[in-house]
Design a protein around this motif. Structure first.
Motif, PDB file in Angstrom:
ATOM      1  N   ALA A   1       0.843  -1.196   0.000  1.00 10.03           N
ATOM      2  CA  ALA A   1       0.000   0.000   0.000  1.00 10.03           C
ATOM      3  C   ALA A   1       0.874   1.240   0.000  1.00 10.03           C
ATOM      4  CB  ALA A   1      -0.914   0.002   1.213  1.00 10.03           C
ATOM      5  N   TRP A   2       0.545   2.202  -0.868  1.00 12.69           N
ATOM      6  CA  TRP A   2       1.246   3.484  -0.939  1.00 12.69           C
ATOM      7  C   TRP A   2       0.263   4.593  -0.571  1.00 12.69           C
ATOM      8  CZ3 TRP A   2       1.911   0.050  -5.125  1.00 12.69           C
ATOM      9  CH2 TRP A   2       3.194  -0.503  -5.235  1.00 12.69           C
ATOM     10  N   GLU A   3       0.667   5.440   0.364  1.00  9.56           N
ATOM     11  CA  GLU A   3      -0.140   6.587   0.757  1.00  9.56           C
ATOM     12  C   GLU A   3       0.494   7.894   0.315  1.00  9.56           C
ATOM     13  OE1 GLU A   3      -1.029   6.442   4.912  1.00  9.56           O
ATOM     14  OE2 GLU A   3      -1.906   4.453   4.765  1.00  9.56           O
ATOM     15  N   ALA A   4       1.695   7.830  -0.224  1.00  9.09           N
ATOM     16  CA  ALA A   4       2.430   9.011  -0.688  1.00  9.09           C
ATOM     17  C   ALA A   4       3.017   8.679  -2.052  1.00  9.09           C
ATOM     18  CB  ALA A   4       3.535   9.365   0.301  1.00  9.09           C
ATOM     19  N   PRO A   5       3.384   9.687  -2.826  1.00  9.04           N
ATOM     20  CA  PRO A   5       3.984   9.417  -4.140  1.00  9.04           C
ATOM     21  C   PRO A   5       5.237   8.551  -4.010  1.00  9.04           C
ATOM     22  CG  PRO A   5       3.391  11.720  -3.957  1.00  9.04           C
ATOM     23  CD  PRO A   5       3.221  11.126  -2.588  1.00  9.04           C
ATOM     24  N   VAL A   6       5.383   7.607  -4.936  1.00  8.06           N
ATOM     25  CA  VAL A   6       6.548   6.716  -4.960  1.00  8.06           C
ATOM     26  C   VAL A   6       7.032   6.556  -6.394  1.00  8.06           C
ATOM     27  CG1 VAL A   6       5.865   5.379  -2.935  1.00  8.06           C
ATOM     28  CG2 VAL A   6       5.153   4.622  -5.184  1.00  8.06           C
ATOM     29  N   ASN A   7       8.297   6.245  -6.553  1.00  5.63           N
ATOM     30  CA  ASN A   7       8.858   5.881  -7.851  1.00  5.63           C
ATOM     31  C   ASN A   7       8.929   4.369  -7.909  1.00  5.63           C
ATOM     32  OD1 ASN A   7       9.512   8.339  -9.304  1.00  5.63           O
ATOM     33  ND2 ASN A   7      10.850   8.747  -7.572  1.00  5.63           N
ATOM     34  N   LEU A   8       8.275   3.779  -8.887  1.00  6.68           N
ATOM     35  CA  LEU A   8       8.254   2.334  -9.067  1.00  6.68           C
ATOM     36  C   LEU A   8       9.195   1.987 -10.202  1.00  6.68           C
ATOM     37  CD1 LEU A   8       6.860  -0.335  -8.224  1.00  6.68           C
ATOM     38  CD2 LEU A   8       5.187   0.122 -10.023  1.00  6.68           C
ATOM     39  N   SER A   9      10.118   1.070  -9.943  1.00  2.00           N
ATOM     40  CA  SER A   9      11.071   0.666 -10.982  1.00  2.00           C
ATOM     41  C   SER A   9      11.180  -0.848 -11.012  1.00  2.00           C
ATOM     42  CB  SER A   9      12.441   1.305 -10.746  1.00  2.00           C
ATOM     43  OG  SER A   9      13.016   0.817  -9.555  1.00  2.00           O
ATOM     44  N   HIS A  10      11.734  -1.339 -12.087  1.00  2.00           N
ATOM     45  CA  HIS A  10      11.950  -2.759 -12.278  1.00  2.00           C
ATOM     46  C   HIS A  10      13.439  -2.977 -12.441  1.00  2.00           C
ATOM     47  CE1 HIS A  10      12.320  -6.451 -14.718  1.00  2.00           C
ATOM     48  NE2 HIS A  10      11.338  -6.868 -13.949  1.00  2.00           N
ATOM     49  N   GLY A  11      14.006  -3.843 -11.673  1.00  2.00           N
ATOM     50  CA  GLY A  11      15.438  -4.100 -11.760  1.00  2.00           C
ATOM     51  C   GLY A  11      16.220  -3.082 -10.957  1.00  2.00           C
ATOM     52  N   PRO A  12      17.523  -2.980 -11.228  1.00  2.00           N
ATOM     53  CA  PRO A  12      18.356  -2.023 -10.478  1.00  2.00           C
ATOM     54  C   PRO A  12      17.814  -0.605 -10.600  1.00  2.00           C
ATOM     55  CG  PRO A  12      19.716  -3.510 -11.755  1.00  2.00           C
ATOM     56  CD  PRO A  12      18.296  -3.763 -12.189  1.00  2.00           C
ATOM     57  N   ALA A  13      17.690   0.065  -9.469  1.00  2.00           N
ATOM     58  CA  ALA A  13      17.049   1.384  -9.420  1.00  2.00           C
ATOM     59  C   ALA A  13      17.738   2.420 -10.293  1.00  2.00           C
ATOM     60  CB  ALA A  13      16.988   1.875  -7.986  1.00  2.00           C
ATOM     61  N   HIS A  14      19.039   2.319 -10.467  1.00  2.00           N
ATOM     62  CA  HIS A  14      19.758   3.350 -11.205  1.00  2.00           C
ATOM     63  C   HIS A  14      19.940   3.019 -12.690  1.00  2.00           C
ATOM     64  CE1 HIS A  14      20.416   5.408  -7.478  1.00  2.00           C
ATOM     65  NE2 HIS A  14      20.882   4.297  -6.955  1.00  2.00           N
ATOM     66  N   SER A  15      19.535   1.818 -13.128  1.00  2.00           N
ATOM     67  CA  SER A  15      19.735   1.465 -14.527  1.00  2.00           C
ATOM     68  C   SER A  15      18.453   1.489 -15.347  1.00  2.00           C
ATOM     69  CB  SER A  15      20.390   0.086 -14.640  1.00  2.00           C
ATOM     70  OG  SER A  15      19.532  -0.911 -14.130  1.00  2.00           O
ATOM     71  N   ASN A  16      17.300   1.489 -14.714  1.00  2.00           N
ATOM     72  CA  ASN A  16      16.018   1.496 -15.418  1.00  2.00           C
ATOM     73  C   ASN A  16      15.221   2.731 -15.014  1.00  2.00           C
ATOM     74  OD1 ASN A  16      16.136  -1.075 -16.807  1.00  2.00           O
ATOM     75  ND2 ASN A  16      16.039  -1.999 -14.795  1.00  2.00           N
ATOM     76  N   PRO A  17      14.516   3.327 -15.961  1.00  2.00           N
ATOM     77  CA  PRO A  17      13.682   4.486 -15.590  1.00  2.00           C
ATOM     78  C   PRO A  17      12.552   4.046 -14.667  1.00  2.00           C
ATOM     79  CG  PRO A  17      13.261   3.832 -17.858  1.00  2.00           C
ATOM     80  CD  PRO A  17      14.403   2.991 -17.367  1.00  2.00           C
ATOM     81  N   SER A  18      12.146   4.940 -13.783  1.00  2.00           N
ATOM     82  CA  SER A  18      11.054   4.638 -12.866  1.00  2.00           C
ATOM     83  C   SER A  18       9.797   5.367 -13.307  1.00  2.00           C
ATOM     84  CB  SER A  18      11.432   5.035 -11.440  1.00  2.00           C
ATOM     85  OG  SER A  18      11.644   6.422 -11.371  1.00  2.00           O
ATOM     86  N   VAL A  19       8.671   4.960 -12.747  1.00  2.00           N
ATOM     87  CA  VAL A  19       7.380   5.577 -13.005  1.00  2.00           C
ATOM     88  C   VAL A  19       6.897   6.173 -11.686  1.00  2.00           C
ATOM     89  CG1 VAL A  19       4.983   5.138 -13.650  1.00  2.00           C
ATOM     90  CG2 VAL A  19       6.835   3.913 -14.805  1.00  2.00           C
ATOM     91  N   LEU A  20       6.501   7.441 -11.707  1.00  2.00           N
ATOM     92  CA  LEU A  20       5.976   8.078 -10.497  1.00  2.00           C
ATOM     93  C   LEU A  20       4.516   7.692 -10.323  1.00  2.00           C
ATOM     94  CD1 LEU A  20       6.343  10.038  -8.108  1.00  2.00           C
ATOM     95  CD2 LEU A  20       5.561  11.861  -9.637  1.00  2.00           C
ATOM     96  N   LEU A  21       4.191   7.093  -9.181  1.00  2.00           N
ATOM     97  CA  LEU A  21       2.809   6.769  -8.840  1.00  2.00           C
ATOM     98  C   LEU A  21       2.381   7.687  -7.713  1.00  2.00           C
ATOM     99  CD1 LEU A  21       2.925   2.868  -8.750  1.00  2.00           C
ATOM    100  CD2 LEU A  21       2.137   4.344 -10.605  1.00  2.00           C
ATOM    101  N   ASN A  22       1.298   8.437  -7.939  1.00  2.00           N
ATOM    102  CA  ASN A  22       0.779   9.357  -6.933  1.00  2.00           C
ATOM    103  C   ASN A  22      -0.618   8.903  -6.541  1.00  2.00           C
ATOM    104  OD1 ASN A  22      -0.097  11.427  -5.351  1.00  2.00           O
ATOM    105  ND2 ASN A  22       0.427  13.052  -6.768  1.00  2.00           N
ATOM    106  N   PRO A  23      -0.769   8.280  -5.358  1.00  2.00           N
ATOM    107  CA  PRO A  23      -2.069   7.768  -4.937  1.00  2.00           C
ATOM    108  C   PRO A  23      -3.157   8.827  -4.827  1.00  2.00           C
ATOM    109  CG  PRO A  23      -0.319   6.940  -3.530  1.00  2.00           C
ATOM    110  CD  PRO A  23       0.278   7.992  -4.408  1.00  2.00           C
ATOM    111  N   ASN A  24      -2.789  10.091  -4.700  1.00  2.00           N
ATOM    112  CA  ASN A  24      -3.793  11.157  -4.587  1.00  2.00           C
ATOM    113  C   ASN A  24      -4.313  11.617  -5.932  1.00  2.00           C
ATOM    114  OD1 ASN A  24      -3.582  11.304  -1.763  1.00  2.00           O
ATOM    115  ND2 ASN A  24      -1.690  12.463  -1.955  1.00  2.00           N
ATOM    116  N   SER A  25      -3.870  10.988  -7.025  1.00  2.00           N
ATOM    117  CA  SER A  25      -4.280  11.371  -8.368  1.00  2.00           C
ATOM    118  C   SER A  25      -5.076  10.248  -8.998  1.00  2.00           C
ATOM    119  CB  SER A  25      -3.022  11.647  -9.204  1.00  2.00           C
ATOM    120  OG  SER A  25      -3.357  11.744 -10.563  1.00  2.00           O
ATOM    121  N   GLN A  26      -6.095  10.592  -9.755  1.00  2.00           N
ATOM    122  CA  GLN A  26      -6.858   9.578 -10.460  1.00  2.00           C
ATOM    123  C   GLN A  26      -6.070   8.953 -11.602  1.00  2.00           C
ATOM    124  OE1 GLN A  26     -10.720  11.009 -11.554  1.00  2.00           O
ATOM    125  NE2 GLN A  26     -11.458  10.911  -9.462  1.00  2.00           N
ATOM    126  N   ASP A  27      -4.933   9.570 -11.961  1.00  2.00           N
ATOM    127  CA  ASP A  27      -4.111   9.023 -13.037  1.00  2.00           C
ATOM    128  C   ASP A  27      -3.326   7.796 -12.612  1.00  2.00           C
ATOM    129  OD1 ASP A  27      -4.941  11.061 -14.692  1.00  2.00           O
ATOM    130  OD2 ASP A  27      -3.218  12.338 -14.250  1.00  2.00           O
TER     131      ASP A  27
END
Length: 70
Positions: A43-69
């Motif tokens: 569960a995320w209650e604050a914005p988080v960066n979600l990544s796959h694999g090593p954090a510094h080698s793959n781009p992350s996606v910002l997930l903001n639970p307060n947004s309908q997006d």
């Protein structure tokens, strides 16, 4: 990395070791909740960066639970 390992906290991120698990349910209210097989729930209650694999080698996606997006 196996799913038997406990989550690991780093200074700037957590590594949850959830490789190979499937999302069984998604809920959005004031937070984003992913129910996974093997009785895991994330569960995320604050914005988080979600990544796959090593954090510094793959781009992350910002997930903001307060947004309908989310």
């Amino acid at each position: 990395m196996s799913t038997d390992e406990s989550p690991v906290e780093h200074e700037d991120r957590w590594v949850l070791n959830l490789r190979g698990m499937s999302v069984t349910k998604i809920s959005v209210d004031f937070r984003l909740v992913l129910a996974l097989d093997s009785d895991w729930e994330v569960a995320w209650e604050a914005p988080v960066n979600l990544s796959h694999g090593p954090a510094h080698s793959n781009p992350s996606v910002l997930l903001n639970p307060n947004s309908q997006d989310v």
